[in-house]
Write a protein that holds these residues in place. Structure first.
Motif, PDB file in Angstrom:
ATOM      1  N   ALA A  16       0.841  -1.191   0.000  1.00 52.79           N
ATOM      2  CA  ALA A  16       0.000   0.000   0.000  1.00 52.79           C
ATOM      3  C   ALA A  16       0.876   1.240   0.000  1.00 52.79           C
ATOM      4  N   PRO A  17       0.450   2.311  -0.652  1.00 52.39           N
ATOM      5  CA  PRO A  17       1.237   3.538  -0.651  1.00 52.39           C
ATOM      6  C   PRO A  17       1.425   4.091   0.762  1.00 52.39           C
ATOM      7  N   LEU A  18       2.590   4.668   0.994  1.00 49.73           N
ATOM      8  CA  LEU A  18       2.839   5.343   2.262  1.00 49.73           C
ATOM      9  C   LEU A  18       2.206   6.736   2.251  1.00 49.73           C
ATOM     10  N   LEU A  19       2.361   7.427   1.124  1.00 48.16           N
ATOM     11  CA  LEU A  19       1.843   8.794   0.975  1.00 48.16           C
ATOM     12  C   LEU A  19       1.110   8.906  -0.345  1.00 48.16           C
ATOM     13  N   GLU A  20      -0.105   9.458  -0.299  1.00 50.71           N
ATOM     14  CA  GLU A  20      -0.881   9.717  -1.511  1.00 50.71           C
ATOM     15  C   GLU A  20      -1.370  11.161  -1.485  1.00 50.71           C
ATOM     16  N   ILE A  21      -0.954  11.923  -2.452  1.00 50.09           N
ATOM     17  CA  ILE A  21      -1.445  13.293  -2.620  1.00 50.09           C
ATOM     18  C   ILE A  21      -2.313  13.311  -3.874  1.00 50.09           C
ATOM     19  N   GLY A  40      -3.932  21.159  -8.447  1.00 46.53           N
ATOM     20  CA  GLY A  40      -4.219  19.807  -8.928  1.00 46.53           C
ATOM     21  C   GLY A  40      -3.045  18.846  -8.883  1.00 46.53           C
ATOM     22  N   ALA A  41      -2.196  18.948  -7.871  1.00 43.63           N
ATOM     23  CA  ALA A  41      -1.002  18.086  -7.789  1.00 43.63           C
ATOM     24  C   ALA A  41      -1.356  16.708  -7.238  1.00 43.63           C
ATOM     25  N   SER A  42      -0.841  15.666  -7.887  1.00 46.22           N
ATOM     26  CA  SER A  42      -1.051  14.288  -7.430  1.00 46.22           C
ATOM     27  C   SER A  42       0.267  13.524  -7.520  1.00 46.22           C
ATOM     28  N   THR A  63       6.453  23.913  -1.445  1.00 44.60           N
ATOM     29  CA  THR A  63       5.111  24.149  -0.895  1.00 44.60           C
ATOM     30  C   THR A  63       4.329  22.851  -0.814  1.00 44.60           C
ATOM     31  N   THR A  64       4.414  22.042  -1.857  1.00 49.55           N
ATOM     32  CA  THR A  64       3.735  20.740  -1.855  1.00 49.55           C
ATOM     33  C   THR A  64       4.256  19.869  -0.721  1.00 49.55           C
ATOM     34  N   ALA A  65       5.583  19.812  -0.562  1.00 46.58           N
ATOM     35  CA  ALA A  65       6.181  18.965   0.465  1.00 46.58           C
ATOM     36  C   ALA A  65       5.824  19.454   1.867  1.00 46.58           C
ATOM     37  N   MET A  66       5.880  20.759   2.095  1.00 41.65           N
ATOM     38  CA  MET A  66       5.600  21.298   3.426  1.00 41.65           C
ATOM     39  C   MET A  66       4.139  21.125   3.831  1.00 41.65           C
TER      40      MET A  66
END
Length: 606
Positions: A16-21, A40-42, A63-66
């Motif tokens: 299973a994924p650890l992180l899903e954006i 719309g970042a995935s 910004t996405t990471a933070m």
């Protein structure tokens, strides 16, 4: 695909994924209204996998990471989409719940270690605090033993003594290792590494990233690597995510994106990457023509007098010894920063001086600029020993003919001065022209560095890093110098902006017949701009020759190590080429990112 890769792929495709954006939107409130920073970042990160987000400043990667650990500035907020960690939606979780995840499950290695370590607290105490904050139990002695162990794991020698020191007593690489120790203190499942080595020399960078790879690999920690360095990302990650203006424009296995980029922006990033695999022939030929023209002009200017030397600068047996504070009061210890350095700078050409921090290269530059007095040796500028230049008038004349461009443009531009005043100031100080002619000259200089006239009314804080560096270049050119000393002039810039500034310097050399001394720790950049190269180690020149000689057949182990440490240097990029001995172009050999030994690639969009 190897049997090991097949086995890893089979194992992790069922994980299973650890992180899903998914479809993430992030908005910042400003005085001018809302700004959509991410749209719309995935992306997806699997356990044990390294995913790199690449893009220029302002692309939205940090910004996405933070946003994952709710570390956005107060004026930033998630306005759409979801962030799921270990299967749980944490997009709008309460602060108490998020704080429980920080450190314990989501670690962070920030970009600037000096601003992220408290200068008033010993390093060990700060790691002790991180352990306690993340719920690690134990006595004071047990916590300290754990801190020392973490510093040892992070690669710091004599960790027990180092734990008792303050951040200012650490080198940049040591401070970064301390932050890695803090980030991994509670054994998180995910480590966010935000430009963790951008300010470090390539060899120190390689050591730290190698150690980080080993450490996270042994612990099974997934890494989300944020970087503007495409070569580093390709070398260290199995999966690349390319961001541009707040959107993910391309995502996939690292090697696939490097060799078959689909989006125009990705193609531009790859084309701009300062890799060993590529070198623009036009730039080489252009510099050769500039050098020949400079020699012709110098000969013409003599009007029958004896021929002018082909060298604009000649350095002979240059040394600099500093007296450092000794162990006892009022005592000093001599330290030789530059030891018996000799080289020439030919008119219209670029000589690069490369080496690690502390190698003495910037000290050489400061002596050439007459900002430091040599302990011994000779520097001749256009045939004249600059040590003989004593009067204020003569020194001002030397300054007019030889100008510097430093690493940090924001630190060299007065924040209270408009761009017009910044560029016009040298002309005014040297009493050149009338107010009207100076105004015209400033506009011409702005045009030289490819910036619009509307920029003149702005201030440094209103410009990007690349724009500020262009202003610094314009200011350096205001007095029509013959020599420009560039001291790490592009090391702080994104790869695209860096490529633009290097191209600009090449163009200006062709137009104005400039001669450059280029100080840098980045050999990949040297490959693009320099005609001759000096390699310095511990104050001495250990190798020198034409850039082609140094790169194609390095004689010294130290030079070979510097070349081998260039991120992505062995990875073939799309459209990359090498230059054969007969001058023809050859396709680069097909290789594979060295980082691919870890978990296999997945599509970052799930």
């Amino acid at each position: 695909m190897s049997r090991e890769d097949e086995k890893q792929m089979s194992t992790t495709t069922t994980t299973a994924p650890l992180l899903e954006i998914s479809d993430l939107d992030i908005t910042f409130s400003t005085s001018s209204g809302d700004v959509n920073a991410v749209r719309g970042a995935s992306l997806t990160v699997y356990p044990g996998q390294t995913v790199a987000i690449v893009g220029e400043s302002g692309s939205g990667k940090s910004t996405t990471a933070m946003s994952i650990a709710h570390l956005l500035p107060k004026n930033g907020r998630i306005t759409g989409g979801t962030v799921r960690f270990q299967g749980e939606d944490i997009t709008h979780q309460r602060e108490r719940q998020i704080m429980a995840l920080r450190g314990s499950e989501i670690g962070l290695v920030p970009q600037d270690p000096m601003s992220n370590l408290n200068p008033l607290w010993k390093v060990g105490y700060q790691i002790d605090e991180a352990l306690r904050a993340n719920g690690v139990k134990g006595s004071k002695q047990e916590i300290r033993q754990r801190t020392v162990q973490l510093l040892e794991e992070a690669g710091l020698p004599d960790a027990e003594r180092r734990a008792r020191q303050y951040p200012h007593e650490f080198s940049g690489g040591m401070r970064q290792r301390a932050l890695i120790a803090m980030g991994l203190a509670a054994r998180p499942s995910l480590l966010i590494a935000d430009e963790p080595t951008s300010a470090l020399d390539v060899t120190v960078q390689q050591q730290i990233l190698d150690h980080l790879d080993t450490l996270t690999g042994d612990l099974g920690v997934a890494v989300l690597l944020i970087t503007h360095d495409l070569g580093l990302a390709a070398e260290r990650a199995q999966h690349l995510v390319v961001m541009y203006k707040g959107q993910i424009v391309e995502s996939g296995p690292a090697l696939e994106i490097l060799q078959k980029p689909q989006h125009p922006y990705t193609k531009r990033l790859i084309a701009a990457a300062p890799s060993l695999a590529s070198r623009r022939l036009s730039s080489i030929h252009q510099r050769e023509e500039v050098a020949e023209q400079a020699q012709e002009h110098a000969a013409e200017d003599t009007d029958g007098s004896p021929a002018v030397s082909e060298n604009i600068i000649e350095v002979r047996n240059l040394s600099k010894v500093f007296q450092l504070r000794g162990a006892s009061p009022f005592s000093t210890t001599p330290f030789t920063a530059v030891d018996d350095v000799s080289f020439d700078l030919k008119r219209g050409t670029t000589t690069a001086i490369v080496g690690e921090s502390g190698s003495g290269k910037s000290t050489v530059a400061q002596m050439v600029l007459k900002l430091l007095e040599p302990t011994s040796g000779e520097i001749r500028f256009d045939g004249r020993d600059i040590a003989s230049i004593k009067s204020a008038k003569d020194i001002l004349g030397l300054r007019r003919r030889m100008q510097p461009i430093f690493q940090n443009p924001y630190g060299t531009l007065d924040p209270m001065y408009s761009i017009f005043t910044t560029i016009e100031e040298p002309l005014r100080i040297h009493g050149i022209g009338s107010k009207k002619s100076r105004d015209q000259k400033v506009r011409e200089l702005l045009d030289h560095v490819r910036l619009p006239a509307a920029m003149l009314r702005r201030y440094p804080n209103e410009l990007s890093g690349g724009q500020r560096q262009r202003i610094a270049i314009a200011r350096a050119l205001a007095l029509d110098p013959e020599v420009v000393v560039c001291d790490e002039a592009v090391s702080a810039l994104d790869v695209l902006v860096q490529a633009q500034v290097l191209e600009l310097l090449n163009d200006l050399q062709a137009e104005l017949g400039l001669s450059y001394i280029f100080i840098t720790h980045d050999l990949a950049v040297v490959r693009q701009i320099a005609d001759a190269t000096l390699v310095m180690e511990k104050g001495r020149v250990v190798e020198q020759g034409t850039t082609d000689e140094v790169f194609h057949s390095p004689q010294q182990e130290y030079t070979q190590r510097l070349l081998g440490a260039i991120p992505g240097g062995s990875i073939p990029l799309a459209g990359s080429e090498t230059i054969s001995e007969d001058g023809s172009q050859e396709a680069a050999p097909v290789g594979r990112p060295t980082g691919s030994h870890r978990a296999p690639a997945h599509r970052a969009d799930g």
